[in-house]
Design a protein around this motif. Structure first.
Motif, PDB file in Angstrom:
ATOM      1  N   THR A  34       0.774  -1.609   0.013  1.00 38.20           N
ATOM      2  CA  THR A  34       0.181   0.233  -0.214  1.00 38.20           C
ATOM      3  C   THR A  34       0.836   1.021  -0.083  1.00 38.20           C
ATOM      4  N   MET A  35       0.192   2.552   0.260  1.00 36.51           N
ATOM      5  CA  MET A  35       1.352   3.781   0.080  1.00 36.51           C
ATOM      6  C   MET A  35       1.862   3.484   1.489  1.00 36.51           C
ATOM      7  N   ASP A  36       1.274   2.893   2.238  1.00 39.41           N
ATOM      8  CA  ASP A  36       2.051   3.166   3.587  1.00 39.41           C
ATOM      9  C   ASP A  36       2.734   2.294   3.787  1.00 39.41           C
ATOM     10  N   THR A  37       3.649   1.290   3.286  1.00 37.01           N
ATOM     11  CA  THR A  37       3.795   0.411   2.968  1.00 37.01           C
ATOM     12  C   THR A  37       5.502   0.883   3.270  1.00 37.01           C
ATOM     13  N   VAL A  38       6.264   0.218   4.459  1.00 38.07           N
ATOM     14  CA  VAL A  38       7.731   1.027   4.534  1.00 38.07           C
ATOM     15  C   VAL A  38       8.918  -0.020   3.713  1.00 38.07           C
ATOM     16  N   ILE A  39       9.774   0.550   2.922  1.00 40.83           N
ATOM     17  CA  ILE A  39      10.215  -0.427   1.756  1.00 40.83           C
ATOM     18  C   ILE A  39      11.170  -1.225   3.016  1.00 40.83           C
ATOM     19  N   ASN A  40      11.302  -0.524   3.308  1.00 42.15           N
ATOM     20  CA  ASN A  40      12.454  -1.531   3.747  1.00 42.15           C
ATOM     21  C   ASN A  40      12.294  -2.470   5.055  1.00 42.15           C
ATOM     22  N   ARG A  41      11.194  -1.803   6.157  1.00 39.20           N
ATOM     23  CA  ARG A  41      11.236  -2.967   6.563  1.00 39.20           C
ATOM     24  C   ARG A  41       9.769  -3.862   6.325  1.00 39.20           C
ATOM     25  N   ASP A  42       8.707  -3.744   5.580  1.00 40.42           N
ATOM     26  CA  ASP A  42       7.923  -4.379   4.760  1.00 40.42           C
ATOM     27  C   ASP A  42       8.199  -5.619   3.979  1.00 40.42           C
ATOM     28  N   LEU A  43       9.271  -4.866   3.403  1.00 39.09           N
ATOM     29  CA  LEU A  43       9.399  -5.529   1.922  1.00 39.09           C
ATOM     30  C   LEU A  43      10.591  -6.555   2.437  1.00 39.09           C
ATOM     31  N   GLY A  44      12.020  -5.472   2.873  1.00 43.30           N
ATOM     32  CA  GLY A  44      13.006  -6.699   3.085  1.00 43.30           C
ATOM     33  C   GLY A  44      14.107  -5.847   1.822  1.00 43.30           C
ATOM     34  N   ALA A  45      14.033  -4.395   1.831  1.00 44.50           N
ATOM     35  CA  ALA A  45      14.712  -3.856   0.761  1.00 44.50           C
ATOM     36  C   ALA A  45      16.161  -3.894   1.578  1.00 44.50           C
ATOM     37  N   ASP A  46      17.338  -4.695   1.044  1.00 48.80           N
ATOM     38  CA  ASP A  46      18.450  -3.886   1.602  1.00 48.80           C
ATOM     39  C   ASP A  46      19.161  -2.559   0.661  1.00 48.80           C
ATOM     40  N   SER A  47      19.609  -2.452   1.425  1.00 43.73           N
ATOM     41  CA  SER A  47      20.543  -0.444   0.559  1.00 43.73           C
ATOM     42  C   SER A  47      20.886  -1.071  -1.319  1.00 43.73           C
ATOM     43  N   MET A  48      21.109  -1.735  -1.461  1.00 47.53           N
ATOM     44  CA  MET A  48      21.833  -2.035  -2.612  1.00 47.53           C
ATOM     45  C   MET A  48      20.096  -2.797  -3.513  1.00 47.53           C
ATOM     46  N   SER A  49      19.682  -2.864  -3.061  1.00 49.51           N
ATOM     47  CA  SER A  49      18.086  -3.062  -3.398  1.00 49.51           C
ATOM     48  C   SER A  49      17.226  -1.910  -3.384  1.00 49.51           C
ATOM     49  N   PHE A  50      17.779  -1.243  -2.163  1.00 54.00           N
ATOM     50  CA  PHE A  50      16.659  -0.173  -2.658  1.00 54.00           C
ATOM     51  C   PHE A  50      17.382   1.256  -3.495  1.00 54.00           C
ATOM     52  N   VAL A  51      18.596   1.033  -3.561  1.00 54.19           N
ATOM     53  CA  VAL A  51      19.474   1.829  -4.890  1.00 54.19           C
ATOM     54  C   VAL A  51      18.816   1.317  -6.227  1.00 54.19           C
ATOM     55  N   MET A  52      18.421  -0.447  -6.294  1.00 56.37           N
ATOM     56  CA  MET A  52      18.126  -0.389  -7.732  1.00 56.37           C
ATOM     57  C   MET A  52      16.718  -0.166  -7.988  1.00 56.37           C
ATOM     58  N   LEU A  53      16.288   0.019  -6.931  1.00 58.63           N
ATOM     59  CA  LEU A  53      14.479   0.240  -6.913  1.00 58.63           C
ATOM     60  C   LEU A  53      15.015   1.717  -7.387  1.00 58.63           C
ATOM     61  N   MET A  54      15.409   2.584  -7.280  1.00 64.80           N
ATOM     62  CA  MET A  54      15.455   4.235  -7.117  1.00 64.80           C
ATOM     63  C   MET A  54      16.031   4.331  -9.056  1.00 64.80           C
ATOM     64  N   THR A  55      16.929   3.574  -9.176  1.00 67.43           N
ATOM     65  CA  THR A  55      17.065   4.179 -10.548  1.00 67.43           C
ATOM     66  C   THR A  55      16.077   3.363 -11.268  1.00 67.43           C
ATOM     67  N   LYS A  56      15.891   2.475 -11.443  1.00 64.19           N
ATOM     68  CA  LYS A  56      14.666   2.360 -11.869  1.00 64.19           C
ATOM     69  C   LYS A  56      13.849   2.834 -12.033  1.00 64.19           C
ATOM     70  N   ILE A  57      13.050   3.733 -10.582  1.00 63.26           N
ATOM     71  CA  ILE A  57      12.250   4.280 -10.892  1.00 63.26           C
ATOM     72  C   ILE A  57      12.031   5.451 -11.327  1.00 63.26           C
ATOM     73  N   GLU A  58      13.279   5.841 -11.382  1.00 65.80           N
ATOM     74  CA  GLU A  58      13.828   7.611 -11.876  1.00 65.80           C
ATOM     75  C   GLU A  58      14.533   6.864 -13.231  1.00 65.80           C
ATOM     76  N   ALA A  59      14.587   5.912 -13.980  1.00 64.62           N
ATOM     77  CA  ALA A  59      14.510   5.693 -15.362  1.00 64.62           C
ATOM     78  C   ALA A  59      13.108   5.350 -15.912  1.00 64.62           C
ATOM     79  N   ARG A  60      12.361   4.813 -15.289  1.00 66.77           N
ATOM     80  CA  ARG A  60      10.987   5.003 -15.255  1.00 66.77           C
ATOM     81  C   ARG A  60       9.707   5.929 -15.914  1.00 66.77           C
TER      82      ARG A  60
END
Length: 86
Positions: free
Chosen positions: A27-53
């Motif tokens: 949901t909109m309130d899902t915490v990416i690191n805590r709720d989805l288990g994203a580590d720092s590398m996953s978060f960087v990859m996620l943000m890079t893809k978001i910026e590109a999209r």
């Protein structure tokens, strides 16, 4: 693009970067690191893809303040406005 449409696009990216979240309720309130288990590398990859999209650039110092899906959508919207005004 509405918040719902943006959320749907983000969910696609999240599922690509974090395939184990495919069955998670996100949901909109899902915490990416805590709720989805994203580590720092996953978060960087996620943000890079978001910026590109969304064809935006979100400063790295802003990334550290993003925790929920809502935060990411707000950061994308802000970046889109800044790009439009440049």
């Amino acid at each position: 693009m509405t918040d719902q449409e943006m959320l749907e696009e983000l969910l696609k990216i999240i599922h690509i970067c974090l395939p184990e979240t495919e069955t998670e309720v996100i949901t909109m309130d899902t915490v990416i690191n805590r709720d989805l288990g994203a580590d720092s590398m996953s978060f960087v990859m996620l943000m890079t893809k978001i910026e590109a999209r969304f064809n935006v650039r979100i400063p790295e110092n802003t990334w550290k303040n993003l925790s929920t899906v809502r935060d990411v959508i707000e950061a994308v919207r802000k970046a889109q406005k800044e790009t439009a005004n440049a």
